[in-house]
Write a protein that holds these residues in place. Structure first.
Motif, PDB file in Angstrom:
ATOM      1  N   ILE A   1      83.128  54.450  25.301  1.00  0.00           N
ATOM      2  CA  ILE A   1      82.695  54.841  24.040  1.00  0.00           C
ATOM      3  C   ILE A   1      81.240  54.116  23.681  1.00  0.00           C
TER       4      ILE A   1
ATOM      5  N   LEU B   1      80.139  59.330  19.132  1.00  0.00           N
ATOM      6  CA  LEU B   1      79.886  60.487  18.723  1.00  0.00           C
ATOM      7  C   LEU B   1      80.904  61.737  19.519  1.00  0.00           C
ATOM      8  N   THR B   2      80.869  61.564  20.918  1.00  0.00           N
ATOM      9  CA  THR B   2      81.732  62.297  21.588  1.00  0.00           C
ATOM     10  C   THR B   2      83.147  62.186  21.369  1.00  0.00           C
TER      11      THR B   2
ATOM     12  N   LYS C   1      74.297  47.580  26.969  1.00  0.00           N
ATOM     13  CA  LYS C   1      73.231  47.859  28.102  1.00  0.00           C
ATOM     14  C   LYS C   1      73.729  49.083  29.047  1.00  0.00           C
TER      15      LYS C   1
HETATM   16  P1  IMP Z   1      78.997  58.494  22.797  1.00  0.00           P
HETATM   17  O1  IMP Z   1      79.177  59.969  22.327  1.00  0.00           O
HETATM   18  O2  IMP Z   1      77.519  58.122  22.609  1.00  0.00           O
HETATM   19  O3  IMP Z   1      80.134  57.583  22.619  1.00  0.00           O
HETATM   20  O4  IMP Z   1      78.783  58.369  24.324  1.00  0.00           O
HETATM   21  C1  IMP Z   1      79.821  58.678  25.400  1.00  0.00           C
HETATM   22  C2  IMP Z   1      79.203  59.233  26.848  1.00  0.00           C
HETATM   23  O5  IMP Z   1      77.839  58.737  26.941  1.00  0.00           O
HETATM   24  C3  IMP Z   1      80.148  58.614  27.745  1.00  0.00           C
HETATM   25  O6  IMP Z   1      81.271  59.368  27.969  1.00  0.00           O
HETATM   26  C4  IMP Z   1      79.314  58.571  28.833  1.00  0.00           C
HETATM   27  O7  IMP Z   1      79.268  60.158  29.570  1.00  0.00           O
HETATM   28  C5  IMP Z   1      77.830  58.476  28.247  1.00  0.00           C
HETATM   29  N1  IMP Z   1      77.461  56.818  28.343  1.00  0.00           N
HETATM   30  C6  IMP Z   1      77.188  56.160  27.597  1.00  0.00           C
HETATM   31  N2  IMP Z   1      76.882  55.017  27.802  1.00  0.00           N
HETATM   32  C7  IMP Z   1      76.866  54.988  29.179  1.00  0.00           C
HETATM   33  C8  IMP Z   1      76.466  54.140  30.200  1.00  0.00           C
HETATM   34  O8  IMP Z   1      76.202  52.942  29.741  1.00  0.00           O
HETATM   35  N3  IMP Z   1      76.352  54.531  31.446  1.00  0.00           N
HETATM   36  C9  IMP Z   1      76.607  55.820  31.633  1.00  0.00           C
HETATM   37  N4  IMP Z   1      76.900  56.857  31.014  1.00  0.00           N
HETATM   38  C10 IMP Z   1      77.098  56.512  29.482  1.00  0.00           C
END
Ligand code: IMP
Ligand code: MG
Length: 178
Positions: free
Chosen positions: A100, A104-105, A149
């Motif tokens: 996470i 957003l996702t 990071k």
């Molecule tokens: P969010 O919607 O910004 O919470 O992003 C979630 C998604 O972003 C995750 O399911 C990952 O696929 C991708 N993601 C976020 N941080 C990383 C990282 O540090 N390395 C690789 N993928 C990431």
């Protein structure tokens, strides 16, 4: 650009934490069937390990959502690329995520899946970056909180690479360190 990998969470640490989370989920849900909904692609190693640690009846299905489209920064929109196959109405559902980041996702997924009337809906994420959160969202099970990071391994990728690593590593840019 050149990079090196620095281990952040070892394979052993991951396995211990995954089995703790499996026990917590089973305790919270009780004896009924648990549907694990794996968010492709990053959560697949977590799903495989979590499913095998869970006692009792378990089903799993897959969903693919995209907010990143292969880059290193979120695009700010969430798109369903692949929906789950079977009906989750009346089922105890646990969304299985790799990480996470902004939130957003998972915020989007929770809202969507709740409209499908599961008996309960929980989220298990192997990793969380609390400092990156722009969308506050509840996450019932977190494996490890990590700094804001970029990490790879155990399902997490950088342009589809490094998903196969059995551990989680920081991808450190070494190009300016001459
Ligand atoms: P969010 O919607 O910004 O919470 O992003 C979630 C998604 O972003 C995750 O399911 C990952 O696929 C991708 N993601 C976020 N941080 C990383 C990282 O540090 N390395 C690789 N993928 C990431
Ligand atoms: Mg993901």
């Amino acid at each position: 650009m050149s990079h090196k990998l620095e281990t952040l969470i070892s394979a052993e640490q991951i396995q211990i934490r995954v089995s703790e989370i499996a026990a917590e989920i089973r305790k919270d849900v009780g004896d009924e069937t648990i549907v694990l909904l794996c968010v492709l692609k990053g959560a697949f190693p977590f799903l495989a390990d979590l499913a095998r640690e869970l006692k009792g009846n378990v089903m799993f299905d897959f969903i693919q959502v995209s907010s990143w489209d292969g880059g290193r920064e979120t695009t700010g929109t969430v798109r369903i690329k692949k929906d789950h196959d079977f009906d989750i109405k009346g089922k105890h559902v646990v969304i299985v995520e790799d990480i996470i980041d902004s939130g957003l996702t998972i915020t989007h997924l929770r809202q969507l899946l709740l409209t499908r009337e599961p008996k309960s809906l929980r989220v298990a994420s192997l990793l969380s970056k609390p400092d990156a959160r722009t969308h506050e969202t509840e996450v019932e099970y977190i494996g490890f909180e990590i700094p804001n990071k970029f990490v790879v391994g155990y399902g997490l990728d950088d342009k589809e690479m490094y998903r196969n690593l059995p551990y989680v590593a920081l991808l450190v840019d070494t190009s300016s360190a001459e």
